[in-house]
Write a protein that holds these residues in place. Structure first.
Motif, PDB file in Angstrom:
ATOM      1  N   ILE A  57       1.557  11.749  -5.231  1.00 21.82           N
ATOM      2  CA  ILE A  57       2.200  12.964  -6.203  1.00 21.82           C
ATOM      3  C   ILE A  57       1.113  13.800  -7.031  1.00 21.82           C
ATOM      4  CG2 ILE A  57       3.653  13.368  -7.825  1.00 21.82           C
ATOM      5  CD1 ILE A  57       5.585  11.134  -6.726  1.00 21.82           C
ATOM      6  N   ARG A  58       0.162  12.919  -7.539  1.00 23.23           N
ATOM      7  CA  ARG A  58      -0.889  13.336  -8.292  1.00 23.23           C
ATOM      8  C   ARG A  58      -1.972  14.172  -7.616  1.00 23.23           C
ATOM      9  NH1 ARG A  58      -2.828  11.066 -13.623  1.00 23.23           N
ATOM     10  NH2 ARG A  58      -2.902  13.673 -14.145  1.00 23.23           N
ATOM     11  N   SER A  59      -2.208  13.718  -6.469  1.00 23.74           N
ATOM     12  CA  SER A  59      -3.385  14.354  -5.782  1.00 23.74           C
ATOM     13  C   SER A  59      -2.660  15.762  -5.208  1.00 23.74           C
ATOM     14  CB  SER A  59      -3.539  13.330  -4.565  1.00 23.74           C
ATOM     15  OG  SER A  59      -4.590  14.010  -3.637  1.00 23.74           O
ATOM     16  N   PHE A  60      -1.459  15.640  -4.614  1.00 24.01           N
ATOM     17  CA  PHE A  60      -0.721  16.910  -4.119  1.00 24.01           C
ATOM     18  C   PHE A  60      -0.791  18.039  -5.172  1.00 24.01           C
ATOM     19  CE2 PHE A  60       3.233  19.229  -3.192  1.00 24.01           C
ATOM     20  CZ  PHE A  60       2.711  20.102  -2.329  1.00 24.01           C
ATOM     21  N   ASN A  61      -0.311  17.564  -6.532  1.00 28.90           N
ATOM     22  CA  ASN A  61      -0.251  18.587  -7.269  1.00 28.90           C
ATOM     23  C   ASN A  61      -1.547  19.178  -7.789  1.00 28.90           C
ATOM     24  OD1 ASN A  61       2.747  18.302  -7.552  1.00 28.90           O
ATOM     25  ND2 ASN A  61       2.513  16.629  -9.170  1.00 28.90           N
ATOM     26  N   ALA A  62      -2.530  18.313  -7.661  1.00 30.29           N
ATOM     27  CA  ALA A  62      -3.706  19.093  -8.153  1.00 30.29           C
ATOM     28  C   ALA A  62      -4.415  20.062  -6.882  1.00 30.29           C
ATOM     29  CB  ALA A  62      -4.889  17.847  -8.238  1.00 30.29           C
ATOM     30  N   SER A  90       0.851  -1.391  -0.077  1.00 33.57           N
ATOM     31  CA  SER A  90       0.143   0.230  -0.088  1.00 33.57           C
ATOM     32  C   SER A  90       0.997   1.267   0.107  1.00 33.57           C
ATOM     33  CB  SER A  90      -0.836  -0.164   1.301  1.00 33.57           C
ATOM     34  OG  SER A  90      -1.697   1.202   1.476  1.00 33.57           O
ATOM     35  N   LEU A  91       1.821   1.286   0.961  1.00 32.64           N
ATOM     36  CA  LEU A  91       2.964   2.559   0.842  1.00 32.64           C
ATOM     37  C   LEU A  91       3.435   2.684  -0.528  1.00 32.64           C
ATOM     38  CD1 LEU A  91       4.238   1.814   4.413  1.00 32.64           C
ATOM     39  CD2 LEU A  91       2.903   3.648   3.727  1.00 32.64           C
ATOM     40  N   ALA A  92       3.685   1.520  -1.345  1.00 32.44           N
ATOM     41  CA  ALA A  92       4.559   1.624  -2.494  1.00 32.44           C
ATOM     42  C   ALA A  92       3.330   2.395  -3.372  1.00 32.44           C
ATOM     43  CB  ALA A  92       4.943   0.341  -2.918  1.00 32.44           C
ATOM     44  N   VAL A  93       2.139   1.798  -3.372  1.00 30.81           N
ATOM     45  CA  VAL A  93       1.020   2.538  -4.438  1.00 30.81           C
ATOM     46  C   VAL A  93       0.849   3.776  -4.078  1.00 30.81           C
ATOM     47  CG1 VAL A  93      -1.414   2.106  -4.997  1.00 30.81           C
ATOM     48  CG2 VAL A  93       0.077   0.238  -4.513  1.00 30.81           C
ATOM     49  N   ILE A  94       1.103   4.184  -2.808  1.00 31.85           N
ATOM     50  CA  ILE A  94       0.712   5.658  -2.605  1.00 31.85           C
ATOM     51  C   ILE A  94       1.948   6.678  -3.047  1.00 31.85           C
ATOM     52  CG2 ILE A  94       0.790   7.069  -0.451  1.00 31.85           C
ATOM     53  CD1 ILE A  94      -0.445   4.896   0.992  1.00 31.85           C
ATOM     54  N   ILE A  95       2.958   6.312  -3.407  1.00 26.41           N
ATOM     55  CA  ILE A  95       3.908   7.226  -3.871  1.00 26.41           C
ATOM     56  C   ILE A  95       3.162   7.833  -4.983  1.00 26.41           C
ATOM     57  CG2 ILE A  95       6.072   7.481  -4.996  1.00 26.41           C
ATOM     58  CD1 ILE A  95       7.000   5.097  -3.186  1.00 26.41           C
ATOM     59  N   LEU A 113       1.534  14.901   2.532  1.00 29.43           N
ATOM     60  CA  LEU A 113       2.253  13.930   3.376  1.00 29.43           C
ATOM     61  C   LEU A 113       2.350  12.802   2.993  1.00 29.43           C
ATOM     62  CD1 LEU A 113       0.510  14.583   6.801  1.00 29.43           C
ATOM     63  CD2 LEU A 113       2.682  15.410   6.373  1.00 29.43           C
ATOM     64  N   GLY A 114       1.476  12.415   1.753  1.00 29.66           N
ATOM     65  CA  GLY A 114       1.493  11.127   1.207  1.00 29.66           C
ATOM     66  C   GLY A 114       3.107  10.720   0.860  1.00 29.66           C
ATOM     67  N   VAL A 115       3.711  11.558   0.110  1.00 25.28           N
ATOM     68  CA  VAL A 115       4.930  11.296  -0.639  1.00 25.28           C
ATOM     69  C   VAL A 115       6.162  11.207   0.567  1.00 25.28           C
ATOM     70  CG1 VAL A 115       6.971  12.214  -2.049  1.00 25.28           C
ATOM     71  CG2 VAL A 115       4.476  12.842  -2.517  1.00 25.28           C
ATOM     72  N   LEU A 116       5.987  11.945   1.646  1.00 28.87           N
ATOM     73  CA  LEU A 116       6.993  12.035   2.689  1.00 28.87           C
ATOM     74  C   LEU A 116       6.918  10.769   3.271  1.00 28.87           C
ATOM     75  CD1 LEU A 116       6.357  15.845   4.344  1.00 28.87           C
ATOM     76  CD2 LEU A 116       8.209  14.936   2.783  1.00 28.87           C
ATOM     77  N   ILE A 117       5.650  10.177   3.475  1.00 30.32           N
ATOM     78  CA  ILE A 117       5.551   8.948   4.117  1.00 30.32           C
ATOM     79  C   ILE A 117       5.736   7.867   3.486  1.00 30.32           C
ATOM     80  CG2 ILE A 117       3.592   7.461   5.191  1.00 30.32           C
ATOM     81  CD1 ILE A 117       2.580  10.034   6.343  1.00 30.32           C
ATOM     82  N   ALA A 118       5.428   7.641   2.090  1.00 30.88           N
ATOM     83  CA  ALA A 118       5.289   6.468   1.218  1.00 30.88           C
ATOM     84  C   ALA A 118       6.719   6.166   0.691  1.00 30.88           C
ATOM     85  CB  ALA A 118       4.275   6.827   0.161  1.00 30.88           C
TER      86      ALA A 118
END
Length: 284
Positions: free
Chosen positions: A74-79, A65-70, A194-199
């Motif tokens: 990124i796309r969610s944050f940019n949007a 799941s953490l790998a999928v989040i990367i 936070l997703g990128v920082l965590i994933a």
């Protein structure tokens, strides 16, 4: 037969995983989460069907799941950032303590029993759901975000728990920010960062944490999780990424069209369903 599973079963699993990836991406954008709360239970069922040993099944779900989040994060944050809704100052304070917490959480995963991952999932999802569904404006810890020291502590907690849950930190950071009087739209948008920082560190940590455990099954083909790199399943990763990455920006745009209360109710119901699902898994 492939990996000891009927081809027809694998075809249906592939379709289900692609659909789950789409749901993961959409929810990641709408709720500012990495989608782990969707990905983990779906992956759990997949690995159960593939007869992955119970001892490594849940951490394998979390690591994958953490790998999928990367890419999804990124796309969610940019949007969300494109709409100017992200509070970068909060992310700057949280960055280092969050990463430290993720590293520590990944280390715990190396030795933790499978039940711990489920227990953390249920506890966090339950508290978050109650806050969103039944909380009032008077439920506040403060009218503004706390001082830097307390923010660092919160960041560390988010990192540790997110690493154990396989999430991008959105559930926890949304909870903290709304308790400190931040609007849900801003909390969702900022949480997506936070997703990128965590994933990324989480994925690396779970590959390392799972390496010795997966080696235990190296000589037993029937028990070895297929195409696993430590606690990261390459099959789950490859099937989730295309549709989840595609729909993350769609979810982000949808989030900004929903009213504050509708977004809170939708997020609360979503978390409550996840909480019930994992609570039941203790008995089924």
């Amino acid at each position: 037969m492939l990996f000891g599973v009927e081809i027809q079963t694998l075809v249906w699993l592939t379709i289900a995983l692609l659909a789950a990836g789409a749901a993961t991406g959409l929810l990641a954008g709408v709720f500012g989460v990495g989608g782990g709360a969707v990905a983990v239970p779906i992956l759990y069922e997949l690995f159960r069907i593939l007869d992955v040993p119970e001892a490594v099944r849940m951490p394998l779900c979390v690591g994958t799941s953490l790998a999928v989040i990367i890419p999804t994060s990124i796309r969610s944050f940019n949007a969300h950032r494109a709409k100017g809704a992200v509070d970068i100052s909060i992310l700057k304070i949280w960055a280092i303590p969050v990463v430290i917490g993720v590293v520590m959480g990944s280390g715990i995963a190396r030795y933790a029993p499978a039940g711990l991952f489920k227990a953390v999932f249920v506890a966090v999802a339950g508290v978050s759901a109650v806050r969103l569904l039944f909380g009032r404006d008077s439920w506040r810890l403060g009218l503004d975000m706390p001082g830097k020291l307390m923010m660092v502590v919160y960041g560390w907690i988010i990192g540790v728990l997110s690493a154990l849950m396989g999430i991008g930190g959105g559930q926890l950071s949304n909870l903290f920010m709304t308790f400190y009087n931040r609007p849900i739209h801003q909390a969702v948008a900022t949480s997506s960062g936070l997703g990128v920082l965590i994933a990324i560190p989480g994925t690396i940590g779970y590959i390392y944490a799972g390496w010795p455990h997966m080696a235990d099954y190296a000589d037993v083909a029937a028990l070895r999780p297929p195409l696993a790199l430590g606690y990261v399943s390459l099959i789950g990763l490859l099937l989730f990424i295309p549709t989840s990455t595609w729909l993350a920006p769609v979810g982000a745009r949808l989030a900004h069209r929903l009213s504050k209360r509708r977004l809170e109710i939708a997020f609360g119901i979503f978390l409550l369903v996840v909480c019930v699902r994992f609570a039941l898994s203790f008995f089924v």
